[in-house]
Design an enzyme around this catalytic site. Structure first.
Site, short mmCIF file in Angstrom:
data_model
loop_
_atom_site.label_atom_id
_atom_site.label_comp_id
_atom_site.label_asym_id
_atom_site.label_seq_id
_atom_site.Cartn_x
_atom_site.Cartn_y
_atom_site.Cartn_z
N ARG A 487 0.81 -1.22 0.00
CA ARG A 487 0.00 0.00 0.00
C ARG A 487 0.84 1.28 0.00
O ARG A 487 0.52 2.25 -0.66
CB ARG A 487 -0.91 -0.01 1.23
CG ARG A 487 -1.92 1.12 1.27
CD ARG A 487 -2.70 1.10 2.57
NE ARG A 487 -1.84 1.35 3.71
CZ ARG A 487 -1.95 0.74 4.89
NH1 ARG A 487 -2.87 -0.18 5.10
NH2 ARG A 487 -1.13 1.04 5.88
N GLU A 488 1.92 1.27 0.77
CA GLU A 488 2.66 2.53 0.95
C GLU A 488 4.15 2.42 0.62
O GLU A 488 4.72 3.31 0.04
CB GLU A 488 2.49 3.03 2.38
CG GLU A 488 1.03 3.19 2.75
CD GLU A 488 0.85 3.87 4.10
OE1 GLU A 488 1.60 4.80 4.39
OE2 GLU A 488 -0.06 3.45 4.84
N GLU A 792 -0.69 -5.78 9.89
CA GLU A 792 -0.71 -4.38 10.32
C GLU A 792 -1.54 -4.20 11.58
O GLU A 792 -1.17 -3.45 12.48
CB GLU A 792 -1.30 -3.55 9.18
CG GLU A 792 -1.58 -2.11 9.53
CD GLU A 792 -2.08 -1.32 8.33
OE1 GLU A 792 -2.67 -1.93 7.41
OE2 GLU A 792 -1.88 -0.09 8.31
C1 RAM Z 1 0.28 3.89 8.31
C2 RAM Z 1 1.55 3.24 7.95
C3 RAM Z 1 2.55 3.08 9.05
C4 RAM Z 1 2.31 3.96 10.21
C5 RAM Z 1 1.57 5.20 9.87
C6 RAM Z 1 1.29 6.09 11.04
O1 RAM Z 1 -0.36 4.38 7.17
O2 RAM Z 1 1.28 2.02 7.34
O3 RAM Z 1 2.69 1.76 9.50
O4 RAM Z 1 3.56 4.29 10.75
O5 RAM Z 1 0.39 4.95 9.22
#
Ligand code: RAM
Length: 918
Positions: A487-488, A792
């Site tokens: 995703r990121e 996550e």
């Molecule tokens: C999410 C990310 C990450 C986290 C931030 C605050 O989008 O996946 O794991 O550090 O937010």
């Protein structure tokens, strides 16, 4: 006294690498290990000589030193593009005779901007379409592309340059990089085995270039150097919002090929106006969206001299852009392993889906036997629905993770994309009449770090948990440390902050993390702010109303905590020294912020002067992620709104606590580096912040103003609860855990400390029980649901089987791996770099066999223990140059290097309630 040497030196390294090419610094560090069949060996001194062409450039003389870790080169700055030989010998305590000399070599890269004669070449091209989506718009689905990728994305480009080589090549090096990602070819052969070069950096400040050994690829006479360049991180869609053109919208490249002939003459071939460019077979290639490769449009032999490039277009040559060029330091991204999928299945909906059996970052290689023009489509995802259907678990714009291949109809045709990768376990394949397991290879890619851990027990679920952590690290240590590989793929500073100790246990992460810290310093703002994502993703850094700031407690503090972890685990002060300025600028920023504002709840109150003074010491304003993703907060409202509950509820305290912690660590670092005034100042500030925290937040009965497990955990872990209230605070924490039916309720910033705080507070059974808990939220809950990586969120797959659109591959909660090494196996660093370790296995753990090892900088520290009845046999190995405290069954003995066996009689403590499997 003349005693023959009993030891030899092995594992000679320069900048932690074996005989490296392209060393990126003029002042490298050397390392070695002591090897011997003898025991109790401690190094007392070394002598090191560096030469080039037989001439010495540095002779250390005999230098007292306890080990061969981080030994800094002490001569005049090394020259660029130069091969050096070095040798070292050491003396041991209590012995006269040194070891024999051990020898190795290394070669420097281009260390100075002035070494570059090449110029950037920029082909004629359609610039990348600027796609800009806001965080809120991207997450709500309100913003995103409305046309398919083929209509929006532009193709990668081939660049080629013809040159002539006179015979007698002694050695040849190619230095190259691109604005984009690239693959180089020489005379039709791919150069090196890196993928996705040059990797991700904070491009506005530093852009890595690679150093390749290409002597064997050159021929006498006509040669061609080719580069294929694709959007990559530079121009492609990246980050949570999937916005494009983050660093630029045009592809470019620069290279310098230096050929040294037998007669000593040098030919230098540089990118310039004789380069030609053309579109190749790829319609597009994007790191996130995927690759579209049309094999009917391949240009066979395009990087060979025989190829006719008359139709190719000229390039524009640019001046400047050289000052950001930085030699790449560390292990490149490679194909690190390959395996066959577990099975190919047909889903209830009728889809053909390849199941790797393992969530990875990488891609598929697939044999395509199909008529010319057949379009094969590969869609990637990490989970199936509860019913077993294909499910795309990654939300947001441009997260397609889809490759297309148009078959050429050749026999033996194989497709593997080049300029993309995916986070996945399942691949839905369309376009082929049948897919057999033997047609498919899973190709894992990642930074090619040396793995340094072994952990196996008699409990397959605990072992699986460890394996899941490892796989999440493999997938997320890819050029930079990322949060998730789908995703990121962003360098969220908090994620590494949380995971760094586990990371350093499992792999030699020194070069990798130091390079990331180089980017952290490059991205630090002038006022000391450390961004929450490094390398900064410009499209996300813009404030778009999502309410997230530039910095956050627990995230930005990575600039202090991560170098500290490197020091603690590897014993080298250089990361402390290199980052000291950045650390102090960060805590000074926190101090200014603390003084500047009061939390909103106090803002319009009349405060007593003492309270006002205390509040001005506490950093407790602004946006913070707080105990991010604390599980109970996620249950309070639907996603994505619920993710903001933890920041709102816990941000204030988490900020105050991390500021205190950073102050304490910076004071320690200052003392280690000899900055005594700073050390005293930060120590004093820490003491005052600690006192203010206690007065403002810790009630006389030990309660915190917000009753959440994670806050107690962090307050206790950071020593912020006054001694006379510690026991009470711990009691509250334990009560919260019990009230939660013996389940954790910890988010990102507290979970690393949860089990240690309980353990050190004497609640060992509770710590053990939390580790073995298997209903949600817990580590084994995910294991029991077939997780092959760390999720996550604890309940990314809910107990009823509902699959959330979340990442199944975030290593943050995998930080528990470090605890398992330190407590179950009992391998603990006491002095930096494990020069002194403590080996204290948990003989009351609910396992009968543990076999664990960690390759410390000095060598392997290991333990094997096995219970049979009340007898536990233990075998440990302690690396040379180190000592260990062996703590078994209440007794502590000091042991030196070598192997030691012990047997202890130890009746396992009654574990109150064993975990139950549902
Ligand atoms: C999410 C990310 C990450 C986290 C931030 C605050 O989008 O996946 O794991 O550090 O937010």
């Amino acid at each position: 006294m003349s005693d023959a040497p009993v030891h030899t030196l092995t594992e000679l390294s320069v900048e932690h690498m074996d005989s490296p090419l392209g060393v990126a610094t003029a002042r490298p560090r050397f390392g070695w290990r002591t090897e011997s069949a003898a025991r109790d060996l401690l190094q007392s001194a070394y002598e090191l000589v560096v030469t080039t062409g037989g001439r010495p450039v540095w002779e250390s003389g005999r230098v007292p030193a306890p080990d061969g870790v981080g030994i800094e080169y002490g001569g005049l700055d090394l020259a660029s593009r130069t091969r050096y030989d070095w040798r070292v010998r050491t003396w041991l305590r209590g012995r006269e005779e040194p070891s024999a000399w051990a020898e190795a070599t290394f070669e420097t890269s281009l260390l100075r901007t002035a070494d570059w004669q090449a110029r950037w070449v920029v082909p004629d091209q359609e610039p990348t379409l600027h796609e800009q989506y806001s965080l809120t718009g991207a997450l709500s689905g309100a913003e995103g592309p409305t046309t398919p990728p083929a209509e929006r994305l532009r193709p990668p480009l081939h660049l080629r340059q013809r040159f002539t080589v006179a015979g007698g090549v002694r050695r040849a090096r190619l230095y190259a990089t691109a604005r984009g990602v690239y693959e180089a070819e020489l005379n039709g052969r791919v150069v090196g085995d890196e993928v996705l070069a040059p990797g991700h950096d904070s491009y506005p400040h530093r852009l890595s270039f690679q150093t390749y050994e290409v002597s064997e690829l050159l021929t006498e006479g006509a040669n061609v150097l080719g580069l294929t360049v694709a959007d990559g991180w530079w121009a492609g869609r990246i980050g949570l919002t999937g916005s494009s053109a983050n660093y630029g919208d045009r592809l470019g490249a620069i290279w310098q090929l230096e050929i040294e002939h037998e007669d000593g003459s040098v030919t230098t071939v540089v990118s310039g106006d004789d380069v030609r460019a053309a579109v190749g077979p790829r319609r597009y290639a994007d790191l996130f969206i995927g690759e579209h490769h049309d094999a009917t449009r391949e240009l066979p032999g395009w990087s060979t001299p025989a190829f006719d490039d008359s139709g190719w277009r000229p390039v524009t040559v640019e001046d400047g852009g050289l000052d950001v060029l930085t030699p790449f330091a560390g292990e490149p991204v490679r194909r690190t392993r390959e395996f066959r999928p577990e099975r190919v299945l047909t889903t209830p909906a009728g889809d053909t889906v390849v199941d790797l059996g393992q969530v990875i970052a990488g891609r598929l290689r697939i044999a395509v036997s199909a008529p010319r023009g057949t379009v094969v489509t590969l869609e990637h995802s990490e989970v199936l629905t509860a019913d077993g259907d294909y499910f795309s678990n990654i939300l947001g714009p441009n997260k397609d993770q889809t490759d297309h291949y148009v078959a050429a109809g050749r026999p033996g045709e194989v497709f593997e994309p080049t300029f993309t990768f995916h986070g996945f376990r399942y691949v839905r394949v369309t376009g082929l009449p049948q897919v057999r397991v033997e047609d498919v290879t899973a190709v894992v890619i990642g930074s090619d770090l040396r793995e340094t851990s072994r952990f196996a027990t008699s409990d397959p679920r605990i072992d699986r948990l460890h394996q899941n952590v490892l796989w999440s690290q493999r997938a997320n240590f890819l050029s930079i440390p990322t949060d998730c590989p789908q995703r990121e793929r962003a360098g969220w500073t908090g994620d590494l902050q949380v995971f760094a100790p586990a990371a350093a246990t499992n792999m030699d992460v020194r070069q990798f993390v130091e390079r990331w810290l180089d980017n952290v310093r490059a991205d630090q703002l002038d006022d000391g702010q450390v961004p929450i994502i490094v390398p900064v993703i410009p499209s996300i850094a813009q404030d778009d109303g999502a309410g997230i700031g530039t910095t956050s407690a627990g995230w930005s503090d990575a600039v202090v905590i991560v170098p500290w972890v490197l020091y603690e685990r590897y014993g080298d002060v250089r990361p402390l020294r290199a980052n000291y300025g950045a650390m102090t600028r960060w805590v000074e920023h926190q101090m200014r912020e603390a003084e500047a504002g009061l939390p909103p709840r106090l803002a319009d109150r009349e405060l007593a002067p003492e309270q006002e003074a205390r509040q001005r010491l506490l950093w407790n304003t602004g946006f913070h992620f707080g105990d991010w993703l604390a599980p109970s907060t996620l249950l309070e409202s639907p996603m994505p709104d619920s993710v903001m509950i933890a920041p709102q509820r816990t941000g204030e305290l988490v900020a105050a606590m991390f500021h205190a912690h950073s102050l304490r660590l910076v004071a320690e670092v200052a003392a280690i580096l000899g900055h005594t005034d700073d050390a005293a100042r930060y120590r004093d500030r820490f003491a005052r912040v600690r006192a203010a925290f206690a007065a403002e937040y810790v009630a006389p009965d030990g309660r915190l103003p917000v009753e959440m497990q994670g806050l107690y955990v962090v307050a206790l872990a950071f020593g912020l609860v006054p001694d006379d209230r510690r026991a009470a605070a711990l009691k509250h924490l334990v009560a919260l855990v019990h009230a939660n039916d013996d389940h954790l309720d910890t988010g990102f910033v507290s979970v690393p400390y949860l089990l240690d705080v309980l353990w050190e507070g004497g609640e060992r059974d509770l710590a053990r029980r939390l580790l073995r808990q298997d209903t949600a939220p817990s580590w084994l809950y995910a294991v029991d649901r077939g997780a092959t990586t760390i999720w996550e969120a604890w309940t990314a797959i809910a107990p009823d089987g509902t699959v959330s659109p979340m990442s199944m591959n975030h290593y943050a909660f995998g930080c528990v791996d470090d605890w398992m090494f330190r407590r179950i196996a009992g391998l603990q660093p006491v002095e930096p770099g494990y020069r002194r370790s403590r080996i204290e296995p948990d003989l009351d753990a609910d396992v009968d066999v543990v076999s664990a090892a960690h390759d410390t900088p000095h060598g392997r520290l290991s333990i094997d223990w096995r219970r049979s009845g009340d007898t536990v046999s233990v075998e440990v190995t302690v690396p040379h140059g180190t000592v260990a405290e062996l703590a078994l069954g209440g007794a502590v003995e000091h042991v030196g290097s070598g192997s030691h066996r012990r047997t202890v009689v130890h009746r396992r403590a009654q574990v109150e309630s064993r975990s139950t499997t549902v």
